[in-house]
Motif scaffolding. Sequence first.
Motif, PDB file in Angstrom:
ATOM      1  N   LYS A 605       0.841  -1.200   0.000  1.00 29.86           N
ATOM      2  CA  LYS A 605       0.000   0.000   0.000  1.00 29.86           C
ATOM      3  C   LYS A 605       0.877   1.251   0.000  1.00 29.86           C
ATOM      4  N   ILE A 608       2.237   1.988  -3.381  1.00 33.01           N
ATOM      5  CA  ILE A 608       1.249   2.593  -4.285  1.00 33.01           C
ATOM      6  C   ILE A 608       1.136   4.093  -4.008  1.00 33.01           C
ATOM      7  N   HIS A 612       1.794   7.310  -6.532  1.00 35.26           N
ATOM      8  CA  HIS A 612       0.850   8.413  -6.756  1.00 35.26           C
ATOM      9  C   HIS A 612       1.557   9.752  -6.633  1.00 35.26           C
ATOM     10  N   GLU A 634       1.641   0.421 -10.887  1.00 31.46           N
ATOM     11  CA  GLU A 634       0.581   0.415  -9.871  1.00 31.46           C
ATOM     12  C   GLU A 634      -0.326  -0.798 -10.064  1.00 31.46           C
ATOM     13  N   LYS A 635      -0.604  -1.117 -11.326  1.00 32.25           N
ATOM     14  CA  LYS A 635      -1.475  -2.250 -11.631  1.00 32.25           C
ATOM     15  C   LYS A 635      -0.885  -3.532 -11.036  1.00 32.25           C
ATOM     16  N   LEU A 637       1.313  -3.765  -8.592  1.00 29.74           N
ATOM     17  CA  LEU A 637       1.247  -3.703  -7.124  1.00 29.74           C
ATOM     18  C   LEU A 637      -0.141  -4.104  -6.629  1.00 29.74           C
ATOM     19  N   ARG A 638      -1.166  -3.591  -7.318  1.00 30.59           N
ATOM     20  CA  ARG A 638      -2.536  -3.911  -6.906  1.00 30.59           C
ATOM     21  C   ARG A 638      -2.793  -5.410  -7.001  1.00 30.59           C
ATOM     22  N   MET A 639      -2.285  -6.035  -8.085  1.00 28.43           N
ATOM     23  CA  MET A 639      -2.494  -7.470  -8.238  1.00 28.43           C
ATOM     24  C   MET A 639      -1.805  -8.235  -7.116  1.00 28.43           C
ATOM     25  N   GLN A 640      -0.585  -7.767  -6.783  1.00 31.14           N
ATOM     26  CA  GLN A 640       0.141  -8.419  -5.670  1.00 31.14           C
ATOM     27  C   GLN A 640      -0.680  -8.351  -4.376  1.00 31.14           C
ATOM     28  N   ILE A 641      -1.246  -7.160  -4.145  1.00 27.84           N
ATOM     29  CA  ILE A 641      -2.063  -6.999  -2.931  1.00 27.84           C
ATOM     30  C   ILE A 641      -3.212  -8.000  -2.935  1.00 27.84           C
ATOM     31  N   GLU A 642      -3.868  -8.148  -4.101  1.00 30.03           N
ATOM     32  CA  GLU A 642      -4.992  -9.094  -4.202  1.00 30.03           C
ATOM     33  C   GLU A 642      -4.545 -10.499  -3.817  1.00 30.03           C
ATOM     34  N   LYS A 645      -3.932 -10.844  -0.201  1.00 31.77           N
ATOM     35  CA  LYS A 645      -5.198 -10.842   0.519  1.00 31.77           C
ATOM     36  C   LYS A 645      -5.812 -12.231   0.516  1.00 31.77           C
TER      37      LYS A 645
END
Length: 788
Positions: A605, A608, A612, A634-635, A637-642, A645
Motif C-alpha cells: 500500500k 502505491i 501516486h 501500480e497495476k 502492485l494492486r495485483m500483488q495486494i490481491e 489478501k
Amino acid sequence: AAMVKETIRVYARVKPLGRRQQAGSYSVDVEEEPLSSLEITVPRDLADGFVNNKRESYKFKFQKIFDQEAKQDVVFDSIAKPVAECVLAGYNGTVFAYGQTGSGKTFTITGGAERYSDRGIIPRTLSYIFDQLQKDSSKVYTTHVSYLEIYNECGYDLLDPRHEASRLEDLPKVTIMEDSDQNIHLKNLSLQQATNEEEALNLLFLGDTNRMIAETPMNQASSRSHCIFTIHISSKEPGSATIRRSKLHLVDLAGSERVAKTGVGGHLLTEAKYINLSLHYLEQVIIALAEKNRSHIPYRNSMMTSVLRDSLGGNCMTTMIATLALDKRNIDESISTCRFAQRVALIKNEAILNEEIDPRLMIVQLKKEIQDLKDELELVTGKQRTTELSQEELLQLNDLIETFLKDNDPDSTLDVGADMRKIKYCFAHMKQLMNHPTTSDKKLLSQDIPEEDTNNETGEELEKLKELLQQRDNEINNILVNMLKKEKKKAQDALFQLNATSAGSTVLERSLSINLEERQSPSSCFSLKEAKEFSSSVHRLPFLFRQTGGRMSLGCQEAFEVFQQDHADSITIEDNKRLLKQRFAEVKCLGEKLNEVRSKINHLKGEITQRHIQRAALAVSNPSEELNMMDPVEKKLRMQIEEEKKSYKTMFSRFKGLKVEIEHLQLLMEKVKMKMQKDFEVWWSEEAKNLQQEKPEMVTSPNTVTVYPQFIKSSQHLSTSSFSETIKVSSNEDPAGKNNSMTFSNRTLKTSTPPSSTTPIPLTGDSQADADILAFIKARERILQKKG
C-alpha cells in the motif's frame, strides 16, 4: 432547588470617536477595587445647559469599563459568557444593552456586518452554547430561539416563517397573557427549533432582515425599537423524568435620548415618545425595585417591562451594558445613561434552578417499573403473573389452609410460594375462619378441646407457638451469621491463595480465551510471546484448587493418584493433551504467518501511495497524454495486494477453525476429567461407608447425617496439567450450614457438601467401578505396607 442571589451586574463600554467628533474629557480608573470607576468632566461652555451648573465632574462605578479599543471577544468573555454558563446549568439569564442611539448598542449585541471578528454577543453566545452542548453527552438537549421586536408598544414576531415582511405591520402581532401564577406568556411568538449553530445563526439573520429601520437625524441606521432575542434550552438526563428549562434573553433596547435633542416631528415624534415612554417605565420599575419597601412594581405599564419582568428583580441572572458616546455633543446623554446604570446596579435578583417533573415521562417510567417488577416476579416464582387469582388456584389454597389447620405438628408450615396475592388471600381466608367459623371449621379448630376452654387454651397454645417461633428465629439467625462469617473467611483465603499460586487456572484460562478472542480480529497482531506462554502454561495449571482451611488428607490424595493411573479415561486425556499441543504449535505458526502477510500488504500500500506522489509531481512538471493512462507499476502492485489478501483470508479461516477445535478439545478433556472425578467420588464414598461400619466411633457428625468426603469440582475450567500434583479442593457453599468433618488416616479432612448432593452417591453397579474399588483397596494395602 439551588438559588443564586446577587445584584445585577453593570458594565460600561465607550464608543470610539467618529471622524468629525470632538472628544469629551473622561478618565477610566481600573485600579479601584472591586469596581472600576469612570469620571466624566463637563466643559464650562456646556455646563450652562445643566440645572446644577456648579458641578463639573461626575464619577460612576461599574463592574468593568471597556474603553474605545476594547475588542468584541473580550466583551463577550466578560459579559455574556458567565450568563450563558448559568443558562446551561438551568438558570434564566438576561443581557441587555442600554444607551442613546448611535452609542454602539446594536454593534455590541448583534455585531458589525463587515468583519467576522466584529460578531456581537448574540452570535458568539449561540456559538458558545452549541459548543458546550456538543461536548456534554450526559443529557439530551433541545434548543429553540425566538425573536421579538417591540415598536410603539406593540410586539412583533421577527421569526414568523410564513412571510418575508416588507412592512413591520405585516408581521404577526404578539400579545401578552398572564397566568394565575403571574407568569408572562407571549401569545403568537413563534419558537423555532435550532439543532445546531448554523440553524440558529440563520434564524438570527432572518430576524435581522425583518427588522425595520427608519432614519433619524442622529444616526442613519439606528434602531428605534426594542429587540429581544431569546434562546430556550431544555435538558433531560436519559431515564430521568426531571426536565430543566432555562432561557437567555439578549436585549437591544431602543435609543435612550430625549425627544428635544432629536429635532423630529410627526410620525417620528410619536415613535420617540413611545420609546421614551417605555424607557421611562423601565426606569420607574428600576427605581421601584431599588427602593427597599415598595410592594408594587409597575411591570404592567409597558410591554417591555412585562416581558423583562423576570429579568428585573426576579428569577434571573441579569447583566446590563451601558454604551456611551463620550464626544462633547453627547456628554449629557452619556451622564444620564450612567445615572440609569447606577440605579440598575442596586437591584437584587434571585435566580432559581428551573427544574420540573414531566408527568408524561413519569407515567412512562412508572409503567416500565411495574412491568420490570412483574417480569422479576415471574422469574422468581416461575409463573406468569395475571392480575387475579384463578378459581382453580383459590380452591387449591383453601385445601392447603385446611390441611395446615388440621395438622397438629407445631413445626408444620403453610407454604404458598413467593406470590404476595396468594399470601394475602391466605391471611384473609384464615381471618374469616377465625371470626366466623362454620360448623365443620369449628370442629376443625377445637378437635380435642372442650368448648368452654377453647379461648383460654388457644391463648396458651399461641404463647407457646410464639416462643417456639422466636427460638427457631434465633437458631436460624445464628446459623446464618456463622455461615456468612465462614463464607467470608473462605472467600478471603481463596483470594489469597489465588494470588499466591502464580498459575491460577481460572485466571489463566480466562486470559487464554481473551487472547484467542483478540486474535480473531485481523486488526490485532499476534505476538509470539503470547503463544509461547499460552502453550507452556497449559502444562502447569493446578488440577483443583486447595481446600481453604485444612489441607486434604494424604490418604485421599494417594488414593486418587492410584485410582487415576488405573483408570481407562486417563489414556484418552493423554491423547487429548498431545493433540492440543500440536494444535497450539499450529496456531502459533499461523499467527506468525498472518503477521507477515499483513505487513507485506501494508508495505505494498505504501508503495502505491509513493507512485501516486511521484506521478503527480511528474504531471505538474511535464504534462503529457500517457500520464492519464493507468500506471502499469501500480497495476502490478494492486495485483500483488490481491494475491496476498487471498492467502491471508485462507490462513485466517484456518486460524479460526483451529481456535474452535482447541476450545472443543479443552471441553472434551474437562468432560473426561469430570467423569473420572465422579467415579472417584462414588468409589471414595463407598470406602467411607465401609470404614464407618468398621469403626463408627471415629465419625463425629452433627444431626446424624451419613457423612462422606466429597470432592468438589474446581472452577468450571479444569486445567490440562498432570494430576500428580497436589490436589486442591475449592469450597462450595454448604447449604445446611454444617461443616462435616470426619477423621481418616488419623488426619481431619474437612469437606463441605455442595448443594447438588445431600445423600451419598450410590454405586454405579458397573464392573468398571467395582474393579476400581478393588484396585483402591489393593492400593491402600500397598501404601500401608510401605508406611509400615
